[in-house]
Design an enzyme around this catalytic site. Structure first.
Site, PDB file in Angstrom:
ATOM      1  N   ASP A 163       0.829  -1.208   0.000  1.00  0.00           N
ATOM      2  CA  ASP A 163       0.000   0.000   0.000  1.00  0.00           C
ATOM      3  C   ASP A 163       0.869   1.267   0.000  1.00  0.00           C
ATOM      4  O   ASP A 163       0.358   2.379   0.015  1.00  0.00           O
ATOM      5  CB  ASP A 163      -1.014   0.002   1.150  1.00  0.00           C
ATOM      6  CG  ASP A 163      -0.372  -0.126   2.510  1.00  0.00           C
ATOM      7  OD1 ASP A 163       0.727  -0.701   2.597  1.00  0.00           O
ATOM      8  OD2 ASP A 163      -0.956   0.356   3.500  1.00  0.00           O
ATOM      9  N   HIS A 164       2.188   1.079  -0.034  1.00  0.00           N
ATOM     10  CA  HIS A 164       3.096   2.221  -0.139  1.00  0.00           C
ATOM     11  C   HIS A 164       3.973   2.176  -1.389  1.00  0.00           C
ATOM     12  O   HIS A 164       4.563   3.179  -1.764  1.00  0.00           O
ATOM     13  CB  HIS A 164       3.964   2.333   1.116  1.00  0.00           C
ATOM     14  CG  HIS A 164       3.165   2.684   2.333  1.00  0.00           C
ATOM     15  ND1 HIS A 164       3.107   3.955   2.848  1.00  0.00           N
ATOM     16  CD2 HIS A 164       2.347   1.926   3.106  1.00  0.00           C
ATOM     17  CE1 HIS A 164       2.295   3.971   3.907  1.00  0.00           C
ATOM     18  NE2 HIS A 164       1.825   2.750   4.074  1.00  0.00           N
TER      19      HIS A 164
ATOM     20  N   ASP B  16       4.671   4.804   7.615  1.00  0.00           N
ATOM     21  CA  ASP B  16       4.103   4.123   8.774  1.00  0.00           C
ATOM     22  C   ASP B  16       5.209   3.974   9.796  1.00  0.00           C
ATOM     23  O   ASP B  16       6.349   3.705   9.437  1.00  0.00           O
ATOM     24  CB  ASP B  16       3.567   2.745   8.383  1.00  0.00           C
ATOM     25  CG  ASP B  16       2.356   2.860   7.454  1.00  0.00           C
ATOM     26  OD1 ASP B  16       1.910   4.009   7.232  1.00  0.00           O
ATOM     27  OD2 ASP B  16       1.893   1.826   6.947  1.00  0.00           O
TER      28      ASP B  16
ATOM     29  N   HIS C  47      -3.508   8.375   5.946  1.00  0.00           N
ATOM     30  CA  HIS C  47      -3.431   6.964   6.258  1.00  0.00           C
ATOM     31  C   HIS C  47      -4.239   6.646   7.518  1.00  0.00           C
ATOM     32  O   HIS C  47      -3.713   6.119   8.499  1.00  0.00           O
ATOM     33  CB  HIS C  47      -1.949   6.572   6.448  1.00  0.00           C
ATOM     34  CG  HIS C  47      -1.690   5.091   6.267  1.00  0.00           C
ATOM     35  ND1 HIS C  47      -1.956   4.173   7.244  1.00  0.00           N
ATOM     36  CD2 HIS C  47      -1.182   4.396   5.238  1.00  0.00           C
ATOM     37  CE1 HIS C  47      -1.609   2.964   6.818  1.00  0.00           C
ATOM     38  NE2 HIS C  47      -1.141   3.076   5.598  1.00  0.00           N
TER      39      HIS C  47
ATOM     40  N   HIS D 182       8.624   0.434  11.583  1.00  0.00           N
ATOM     41  CA  HIS D 182       7.364  -0.207  11.212  1.00  0.00           C
ATOM     42  C   HIS D 182       7.613  -1.595  10.635  1.00  0.00           C
ATOM     43  O   HIS D 182       6.986  -2.576  11.035  1.00  0.00           O
ATOM     44  CB  HIS D 182       6.629   0.690  10.219  1.00  0.00           C
ATOM     45  CG  HIS D 182       5.419   0.074   9.598  1.00  0.00           C
ATOM     46  ND1 HIS D 182       4.312  -0.265  10.336  1.00  0.00           N
ATOM     47  CD2 HIS D 182       5.138  -0.258   8.314  1.00  0.00           C
ATOM     48  CE1 HIS D 182       3.395  -0.786   9.523  1.00  0.00           C
ATOM     49  NE2 HIS D 182       3.876  -0.798   8.303  1.00  0.00           N
TER      50      HIS D 182
ATOM     51  N   GLU E  67       1.022   9.375   9.574  1.00  0.00           N
ATOM     52  CA  GLU E  67      -0.028   8.364   9.444  1.00  0.00           C
ATOM     53  C   GLU E  67      -0.892   8.416  10.687  1.00  0.00           C
ATOM     54  O   GLU E  67      -0.475   8.934  11.726  1.00  0.00           O
ATOM     55  CB  GLU E  67       0.609   6.972   9.303  1.00  0.00           C
ATOM     56  CG  GLU E  67       1.340   6.510  10.563  1.00  0.00           C
ATOM     57  CD  GLU E  67       1.019   5.080  10.950  1.00  0.00           C
ATOM     58  OE1 GLU E  67      -0.141   4.665  10.737  1.00  0.00           O
ATOM     59  OE2 GLU E  67       1.899   4.383  11.464  1.00  0.00           O
TER      60      GLU E  67
END
EC number: 3.1.27.-
Lengths: 590, 604
Positions: free
Chosen positions: A72-73, A178, A404, A157, A203
């Site tokens: 998702d990044h 994140d 996010h 993360h 985020e």
């Protein structure tokens, strides 16, 4: 007026397909290039046509920064660089550069080979895309061009996750990606210095959660279970957790890991051990934490074996692949359990069962009834509300922007931040632009002579009587220098033009000129206590650099003429003196 | 032994720091000459590479030093291993008492060379303990390449890859307008570390150059070839090979060469032993610093594969490592074999045992690869010796040809280096090519000498607040050059200077409530600018007329003109660079005339 503009193309009041455009100091930077796991259509990728309507992305964007390897990044990166077309630099850390192409390839295989999607990026495109990547070290200042610099900070993360500072001149933005503010079993805590950015983009996945210590969640953990995970990241922490628990409790039930990726993944952790936490780094020579004794490779046939077992299967949101297959197989038995260790985006099976749905519509209108126990355990390494507040406190930004996360939760956090730190907080939706005016100060070079002169005078600073610095700013191209006026004249080859005034002041005084001068001297001496008043041998009087001479009047012997002479620079004192003298001298005691 | 200190802006930056071995006794000469430098005044120590930090515990633990030490992570980790090995070796041979009488100058001069030539023997010390090592290392701040580290707001230091060893660094020490590069222990050869960063050294005012190759005449590539062939020859004839070495550094490259070489040379069955208390750690650590390695090795990690092939040598049992020759090694030991072990000075460590074990047979060979020690001196106590001795010094640091190439590329304004680099080596005084040749000639320094660096600081950075900047009125003086006069309030905090707009005057000039004459004198007076330009008489006269002056008379003088305003009894002398207004005490008139004159002049 200079300004910073931020537009989320993804992750604006949403989790998934993180992609944020930032314009700062005339530079355009794209932060992350993610995909959305909840969608299989156009909405899967950010809308890159927003960036520039006509013209190439390469001309518009100065660089792209990827915070970590989660899809998702970075999932849209090959699509963005190879299919839409971008040839500029892409920055990421070394571990991200190593692991990102593997996850992309995995994702591509599921999409193309299993789901049969056409018009998807190819393996070659992933390779070509990765060629554009420039790896960065932690804390290294990378000069993207003469003005734009970026710097990575540890985010904790996943392996290699980083926060990035983007800086142009004295303006800066920090993007957290994140991050996790509490060290876990294999990673350290995120850290940033007091860099006081104009804007902190953070985020906010767990904006409203305040998690207690992880220890208590570990206790009642183990039965016969399916744990959907992503191959890299939480998987390693959970493996370490189970490994040590099995060791301690002398458990015999088998633990399986579903994919060939894992061994490879663990190998990455071994080679990038400098990115893990202090404890693992310290002991790795004696015992490498990523060499597991109890965890074995999973074979599809094992799923039907009787007896308890723990299976880690990918992917983590139950949206495809092996974890979904096992889930379908085990869902009907209430003795089984599925543990969701991380966040699930909307649209995935994981999200559905977590929100309490027990009848799932599968492909081909088949309905799957979920009888197995569903547990949610937040092992996902995001900062919680406390952690986010902590980071804001660390970095001391002038304003905060939330991405996010879900809008409702953001709202709560936004209020909290605004109350506690008294800074403005924004939460734009996708496609919505936040504009922050900035007022950068202008750096110039001051000549050391001028600076020292001022500093020597200003040794005792007095707020009520601030001292003025006077100088000339020379601007040549983009080179700005502040020098003393004398030096400026000299440098430009200009001569000083002296402007002098001489005023005649008539005094009624029959005495001799010398005596008049003497009277002037003693009068001024008594009145102007703060000035240097001198009586010179030639009979003239000086006050600082102002010269006063007495002369006889050509017609009237009872009158003397005082010639008061000063330069333009001493004008105030000169003019003050003449008005003073005009009032006449006090009568002599005689 | 290297050590330099640079003072910039009142802050001391120490560039550290090695030590010499005089290990017969075991005592160590450290680099600090305490009467020259008060170490408690040193603010910062920058470490170049792991060989250059061996004296660190002496400084951090015993001198009152309270500053910060900066080093990269591999430097600290491998430096720790080197120190750990040293401490371990020394502690294995405890001495009940230590000899110190010989340090008396009268006795010392009677001793044989090199002892009689040793300087400052009174400062030689015992080796530190592991506790002191740990304490010293805990004071180090880890930094990465190209990380900008602010010191006191006045100076910025940045480590750059020097290409010589894992994590080895050159340092940039700069303020906003001055830049000093400290280049120490650099290599332009492609071995395992990240290549040297040359580009960032450009635009240096001063480049301090040290840590060049010890053996300028030897080509490292050739030496590696010779090393391999001699090793193969000995082993094929049934002899053993002893390689005295440090536990990290060149050994990684040697193992890599052997990895490629052993199969083709038919040595697959010959065991390689690496014996050191830190052998295992060194081999493991070498594999985890991917980010500090050359590109080829980095890409291996992405596969993911270990960057160094010695992982495979270990896996296939060709290379075995042991903490010492006691224990497992004695049962595994097979001959013929190749042994890598320390210490390369041959004065302590397991190497001593092997010298004694193998020295008597001419089948065996000892191969010297470390350039730090004279092999003849190292061998002296073992003579007579039957074993073959091969000298293949592998020193990848810069030679003089590479130095001149580097200097051409980087173009520093001044080069500063130790004296011995500015003349040919004493033994080869005809070799004019074995010295630094640059323009302007390098400035040289000697031990314990203070050298003033040849630059004058002229500018410092100051920030103009946006409100002040908005109020400035620039005017173009020459094409492309604009000027603006600035009157502002200076604020200085933590060595950062900021200019803020002046406060609005609380009293309007010419205040009305005048109590005493002295009240009227401005406290915070607005400085009048300097003037420049000249006054064209005709236009000036026209301007006067336009402003209502009549009865104007102009007289020429030798240097200019005199303008007479007869009615007002006023006289204005105008020359090229000056104007003098002589009038009665009529403030109104004076101010009118002043403003007319100022219209023709530029203000600064």
């Amino acid at each position: 007026m200079p300004e910073i503009r931020v537009t989320p193309l993804g992750a604006g009041q949403d989790v998934g397909r993180s992609c944020i455009l930032v314009s700062i100091g005339g530079k355009n930077v794209m932060l992350d290039c993610g995909m959305h796991m909840g969608f299989n259509d156009d909405r899967r990728f950010p809308d890159f046509s927003y960036i520039t309507r006509n013209g190439r992305l390469t001309d518009f964007l100065d660089c792209v920064i990827i915070s970590h390897f989660h899809l998702d990044h970075c999932g849209a990166l090959p699509y963005f660089s190879e299919m839409v077309g971008y040839d500029g630099p892409i920055y990421m850390t070394h571990p991200t550069q190593a692991i990102c192409p593997i996850l992309l390839e995995d994702y591509r295989k599921i999409a193309v080979d299993k789901k049969g999607e056409a018009n998807f990026f190819t393996s070659q495109m992933i390779k070509d895309c990765m060629k554009k990547v420039v790896a960065v070290h932690l804390h290294q200042t990378v000069q993207v061009d003469d003005e734009l610099e970026i710097k990575a900070y540890y985010a904790g993360h996943v392996l290699g996750a980083a926060m990035f500072q983007i800086k142009v001149g004295s303006e800066s933005v920090v993007y957290t990606g994140d991050y996790n503010m509490t060290p876990d079993r294999h990673l350290g805590a995120a850290w940033i210095d007091k860099c006081r950015p104009n804007l902190l983009i953070t985020e906010s996945t767990y904006a409203t959660t305040i998690r207690d210590s992880k220890r208590c969640r570990e206790r009642d953990f183990l039965k016969k279970v399916l744990i959907p995970v992503f191959a890299l990241g939480r998987a390693q922490e959970l493996c370490i957790l189970l490994e040590t628990f099995w060791e301690r409790m002398n458990l015999k039930a088998p633990i399986y890991f579903s994919t060939g990726l894992t061994e490879k993944a663990n190998h990455y952790y071994k080679l990038f051990i400098t990115w893990t936490n202090q404890k693992i780094r310290k002991t790795f020579v004696q015992r490498n934490m990523f060499e597991f004794k109890h965890i074995k490779a999973f074979d599809r046939a094992f799923a039907d074996n009787p007896g308890p077992m723990v299976v880690f299967a990918t992917p983590g949101m139950l949206h495809a692949g092996q974890s979904l297959q096992i889930f379908r197989k085990w869902a009907g038995n209430e003795k089984n359990m599925v543990i969701m260790p991380g966040y699930c985006v909307q649209g995935t099976v994981g999200h559905k069962i977590l929100s309490g749905q027990r009848k799932l519509e599968m492909e081909g209108r088949q309905v799957l009834e979920v009888k197995m126990q569903v547990e949610y355990m937040s092992f996902s390494a995001h900062a919680d509300a406390k952690g986010i507040m902590q980071l804001v406190g660390q970095a001391e930004p002038e304003s905060v922007l939330l991405v996010h996360g879900e809008a409702k939760k953001m709202e709560f956090l936004k209020q909290k931040i605004e109350q506690e730190f008294r800074v403005s907080c924004y939460m734009p939706a996708n496609g919505e632009t936040v504009t922050l005016p900035t007022s950068p100060s202008i750096p110039v070079g001051i000549s050391l002579g001028l600076l020292k002169r001022e500093m020597a005078q200003g040794l005792l600073p007095d707020a009520k009587k601030p001292r003025l610095l006077h100088g000339t700013l020379i601007m040549k191209d983009s080179n700005f220098r502040l020098v003393s006026s004398e030096q400026a004249l000299k440098e430009l080859g200009l001569a000083e033009h002296q402007l002098r005034f001489t005023c005649r002041v008539h005094l009624h005084d029959p005495r001799k000129e010398q005596e008049t001068a003497m009277r002037v001297y003693s009068h001024l001496k008594s009145v102007l206590k703060e000035h240097c008043v001198q009586h010179l041998p030639d009979g003239s009087v000086t006050v600082e650099s102002i010269l006063i001479q007495a002369a006889a009047h050509s017609e009237d012997p009872g009158t003397k003429v005082l010639l008061v002479s000063w330069t333009y620079q001493d004008e105030e004192l000169g003019s003050h003196l003449t008005s003073l003298l005009k009032k006449g001298l006090p009568q002599a005691a005689s | 032994m290297q050590c330099a200190q640079i003072q910039i802006n009142y802050y001391y930056v120490g560039l550290w720091t090695g030590h010499d071995f005089h290990s017969q006794f075991p005592s160590f000469a450290t680099c600090s000459k305490t009467e020259l430098i008060d170490l408690s005044t040193v603010d910062v120590i920058l470490i170049s590479n792991y060989h250059c930090m061996m004296a660190l515990p002496y400084i951090t633990e015993h001198t009152g030093f309270t500053g910060t030490v900066y080093a990269t992570e591999p430097t600290v980790q491998i430096g720790r291993l080197l120190m750990e090995e040293l401490v371990n070796f020394i502690e294995r041979v405890p001495k009940a008492q230590s000899a110190s009488l010989w340090k008396n100058k009268d006795i010392q001069r009677l001793l044989p060379s090199p002892l009689k030539d040793a300087v400052e023997v009174s400062t030689w010390r015992r080796c530190y303990t592991m506790q002191e090592v740990n304490s010293a290392l805990s004071k180090i701040q880890l930094v990465g390449y190209s990380q900008k580290i602010e010191l006191f707001g006045a100076v910025q230091v940045t480590p750059l890859s020097s290409g010589y060893a894992l994590g080895s660094s050159n340092w940039i020490i700069q303020s906003h307008y001055e830049k000093v590069s400290y280049v120490s222990g650099s290599s332009l050869l492609t071995t395992h570390p990240q290549p040297m960063d040359q580009a960032s050294l450009k635009n240096s005012d001063v480049l301090v150059l040290t840590g060049l190759t010890q053996i300028p005449t030897a080509n490292p590539d050739g030496m590696v070839g010779e090393f391999c062939s001699n090793l193969a020859l000995t082993v094929r004839n049934g002899g053993n090979v002893l390689v005295p070495c440090y536990p990290s550094g060149v050994i990684y490259d040697l193992l890599e060469c052997l990895y490629q070489y052993i199969d083709s040379a038919g040595l697959s069955n010959i065991p390689f032993y690496f014996i050191s208390p830190v052998a295992n750690s060194s081999l493991e650590f070498s594999q985890i610093f991917a980010e500090w390695l050359c590109h080829n090795k980095q890409t291996k990690v992405y596969l993911p594969e270990p960057p160094f092939p010695h992982a495979e040598l270990i896996q296939t049992n060709k290379l075995k490592h042991y903490p010492s020759l006691h224990g497992d090694f004695s049962s595994d030991f097979r001959q013929p074999c190749v042994v890598f072990t320390g210490h390369p000075s041959l004065r302590f460590g397991d190497v001593v045992h092997f010298m004694e074990l193998w020295g008597k047979s001419s089948l065996n060979t000892v191969i010297f690869t470390e350039p730090d020690f004279s092999y003849l001196e190292a061998l002296a106590p073992y003579q007579p010796l039957a074993m073959k001795c091969i000298y293949c010094p592998i020193d990848t640091r810069l030679n003089f040809i590479q130095v001149s190439k580097l200097l051409k590329e980087v173009q520093p304004l001044h080069v500063v280096c130790p004296e011995q680099y500015t003349q040919p080596p004493p033994a080869q005084s005809h070799r004019m090519d074995l010295m630094i040749d640059c323009q302007p000639p390098a400035m040289s320094y000697r031990r314990a000498e203070v050298l003033a660096l040849p630059f004058k600081r002229r500018y410092e950075k100051i920030e103009i607040m946006p409100e002040l900047a908005d109020s400035l009125v620039p005017m173009e003086i020459k094409p492309g050059i604009s000027l603006a006069t600035v009157s502002a309030v200076l604020h200085t905090k933590d060595n950062k200077h900021v200019l803020q707009p002046p406060p609005r005057p609380t009293q309007p000039t010419g205040g009305k409530k005048r109590k005493r004459a002295s009240d009227d004198i401005p406290d915070c007076k607005v400085l009048k600018p300097l003037l420049s330009g000249s006054i064209p008489v005709e236009q000036f006269v026209q301007a006067l007329e336009k402003h209502g002056f009549s009865d104007i008379k102009v007289e020429d003088t030798a240097k200019g003109h005199i303008v007479l305003l007869q009615e007002a009894e006023t006289l204005i002398q105008i020359e090229e660079d000056s104007t003098h207004i002589i009038c009665d005490n009529d403030e109104m008139l004076r101010v009118r005339l002043r403003d007319l004159v100022l219209k023709f002049l530029q203000k600064f």
